[in-house]
Scaffold this active site. Structure first.
Site, mmCIF file in Angstrom:
data_model
loop_
_atom_site.group_PDB
_atom_site.id
_atom_site.type_symbol
_atom_site.label_atom_id
_atom_site.label_comp_id
_atom_site.label_asym_id
_atom_site.label_seq_id
_atom_site.Cartn_x
_atom_site.Cartn_y
_atom_site.Cartn_z
ATOM 1 N N CYS A 2 1.132 -1.228 0.171
ATOM 2 C CA CYS A 2 0.261 0.133 -0.063
ATOM 3 C C CYS A 2 1.108 1.553 -0.005
ATOM 4 C CB CYS A 2 -0.711 0.203 1.527
ATOM 5 S SG CYS A 2 -0.191 -0.265 2.574
ATOM 6 N N LEU A 45 -3.599 -1.512 -1.145
ATOM 7 C CA LEU A 45 -3.418 -2.654 -2.186
ATOM 8 C C LEU A 45 -4.265 -4.188 -2.057
ATOM 9 C CD1 LEU A 45 -3.255 -3.802 -5.518
ATOM 10 C CD2 LEU A 45 -0.942 -4.229 -5.006
ATOM 11 N N ASN A 67 3.031 -0.387 5.576
ATOM 12 C CA ASN A 67 2.594 -0.524 4.275
ATOM 13 C C ASN A 67 3.776 -1.555 4.109
ATOM 14 O OD1 ASN A 67 3.790 -1.369 1.763
ATOM 15 N ND2 ASN A 67 5.231 0.399 1.284
ATOM 16 N N GLU A 69 4.043 -6.862 4.424
ATOM 17 C CA GLU A 69 3.533 -7.775 4.485
ATOM 18 C C GLU A 69 4.621 -8.241 5.900
ATOM 19 O OE1 GLU A 69 0.543 -9.241 3.427
ATOM 20 O OE2 GLU A 69 0.304 -7.716 1.185
ATOM 21 N N ILE A 260 11.615 -10.432 -19.877
ATOM 22 C CA ILE A 260 11.447 -9.998 -20.963
ATOM 23 C C ILE A 260 12.636 -10.066 -22.278
ATOM 24 C CG2 ILE A 260 12.621 -8.236 -19.848
ATOM 25 C CD1 ILE A 260 10.276 -6.271 -20.879
#
Length: 565
Positions: A2, A45, A67, A69, A260
């Protein structure tokens, strides 16, 4: 994952405006709480506890927001019999029980703000989650703070940028905006709550036992990073680290992977190796292409997401990759090379520990008479002068070059704080603090959160890292032999033993093709920050000697142009 923001006083409108600037970090929920002395804001989020866990949390006159985990929050609830359900509530309960020591009980990645009579800020051991502050506000990003601080370049941070690709905490490139260092907290002054320690005198295991323990710790690290109520994927370069993470993650759940590459540039493109891994493991790999056109189209957006200049070209590949990933969480392989000495240049530095030269004084005088503006000359100069030879794997401009480049604006870069006298473990400590902490983890957070994606790094687990620091130099060895022994059980030999490649892109070729190098000179003529004659020398010599220097100069020039011209 977040965004958090807070400011002295009852400044709801200012906080709301700051949160609007950080919607990309989470737009599932937003809220503001104030106790009149401070105002906290939060964008979410949602990954765990999708319907609850909303912040900020206000308990009487106290405010809590974070913010990140906390992987062990459920275990903490059981251990301390906490009558709560969410991570932020666990933080509040532990704060009540342990005060500032509460942070030592957390296993995760986090930036935490608490107001209890005064403001407290906390950042995780590695610096995975960003936390910036001024004298009257804090934020997950720099950009909102620029609304309340005069925009002015911090010359100390500028020297750090040219030395190490980034400002080094507590500095940022802006005067008056600070970055809380990893493993530190702030209560009016910066204090350390965690540091890595070497305890290798206690570890005398056989190789087989070491391999077993590393695999077990890495597997557990991956398992807890698969927590959440959303689908999780993984980045896949086709190198041994990201490939091993995917292989071990498959013990718990099927995951998709993302790669990528660059058409027309075989030396930079690793998609063929990612395809080999995906076929071997029976998973879906989605690969994308970063073209020259996309590179230039994305440039301003990448600069904006960086928030300050960070001269690692892979930020642009990470940005394009993240733009195409339809998930909220991905795993990534950062940290393995630093923990297990995977860079080839580490071998070169290790050789200096073994060197004995009876003609050292003569060679020292010879070097002084015939100076060269190259890194190799500087490394030998240090050696012959009995100085610290190793000063970070990502050192770009060395002291003498910075003085030539910045002249009166050059500031001494304080590198000694990251050297502990632990021989090869100096490499790991230094690079965890500077290269990983300030560059690689910034890339993961800034480029992926620009697209509302949380990136998790299983190798950077405190239990795994603590075990590595308990090993002897002889057992740990180099060239990632432990990781390769584990990987042999899961991956094809061509992946396990392939030559290491960095996450690089053909920036120099693209800059040359578009005649962009002259832009460095043109912009500097407006700012007059850098020594033009030296710039011309660097550009003329080109990639043979100064490839990374040129990228640092070009990125800085584009940033200055965007922010100040």
């Amino acid at each position: 994952m977040c965004a958090i923001f807070g400011m002295i006083g009852e400044n709801v409108e200012v906080v709301k405006s700051a949160l609007n600037l950080m919607q990309h970090r989470g737009n599932d929920y937003s809220d503001i709480k104030t106790n009149k002395k401070y105002t906290f804001g939060f964008n979410r989020l949602a990954i765990e506890n999708l319907e609850i866990n909303n912040q900020p949390l206000k308990i009487e006159d106290k405010l809590f927001v974070f913010n990140g985990e906390i992987y062990n929050y459920k275990e903490l609830i059981k251990k301390y019999n906490l009558n709560v359900k969410t991570e932020i509530e666990v933080i509040a309960k532990l704060w009540e029980k342990f005060g500032v020591e509460f942070v030592k009980y957390l296993d995760g990645m986090f930036a935490i703000a608490i107001y209890d009579k005064k403001l407290y800020l906390f950042r995780d051991e590695f610096g995975k989650k960003p936390l910036y502050f001024t004298k009257n506000a804090f934020s997950s990003e720099i950009n909102p703070l620029l609304k309340i601080v005069k925009k002015e370049i911090n010359l100390n941070a500028l020297s750090e940028y040219f030395a190490y690709n980034s400002s080094i905490a507590p500095n940022t490139i802006y005067k008056g905006i600070f970055k809380l260092p990893a493993g530190c907290y702030f209560d009016g002054e910066i204090k350390r709550w965690h540091d890595f320690e070497m305890k290798n005198e206690k570890c005398k295991m056989e190789n087989e036992k070491v391999i077993f323990n590393i695999e077990n710790l890495l597997t557990k690290s991956i398992e807890k990073r698969l927590m959440g109520d959303v689908e999780i994927g993984s980045l896949l370069s086709g190198g041994v680290d990201s490939s091993l993470i995917v292989a071990l993650a498959l013990k718990y759940k099927k995951i998709d992977t993302f790669s990528i590459g660059y058409e027309g540039f075989e030396n930079y493109d690793e998609r063929k190796y990612a395809k080999v891994v995906a076929n071997h493991l029976g998973i879906k790999n989605f690969d994308f292409v970063l073209t020259k056109k996309k590179f230039y189209e994305n440039f301003e957006n990448v600069l904006d997401s960086m928030q300050e200049p960070i001269s690692d070209s892979s930020f642009f590949a990470a940005y394009e990759l993240a733009k195409n990933i339809p998930l909220k969480v991905v795993l990534s392989g950062e940290g393995s090379d630093e923990l297990f000495l995977g860079y080839r240049r580490y071998d070169e530095f290790l050789e200096f520990f073994k060197s004995y030269l009876p003609n050292k004084k003569w060679l020292k005088k010879y070097l002084e008479r015939y100076p060269e503006d190259i890194k190799e000359w500087e490394i030998f100069r240090r050696f012959f002068n009995d100085e610290d030879v190793f000063r970070g794997i990502n050192e770009t401009f060395f002291d003498r070059q910075i003085k030539r480049l910045l002249k009166k604006n050059a500031k001494e870069v304080e590198y000694k704080r990251f050297l502990k006298g632990w021989r090869s473990f100096d490499f790991t400590y230094f690079d965890l603090k500077v290269w990983v902490g300030e560059v690689l983890l910034s890339k993961l957070d800034k480029m992926f959160m620009a697209h509302s994606i949380e990136a998790r790094s299983p190798f950077l687990d405190k239990n795994l890292v603590n075990f590595v620091f308990s090993m002897s130099e002889e057992i740990r060895g180099n060239k990632k032999w432990i990781i390769k022994e584990i990987a042999k059980k899961y991956l094809p030999k061509e992946i396990v033993y392939r030559r290491k490649k960095g996450f690089a892109l053909p920036f120099y070729e693209w800059l040359k093709e578009e005649n962009e190098l002259k832009r460095i000179i043109d912009i500097n003529r407006k700012t007059k920050l850098l020594n033009e004659e030296y710039l011309k020398e660097i550009i003329k010599t080109g990639h043979k000697r100064y490839k990374q220097h040129i990228w640092a100069l070009y990125l800085f020039s584009r940033w200055v142009e965007k922010e100040f011209l």
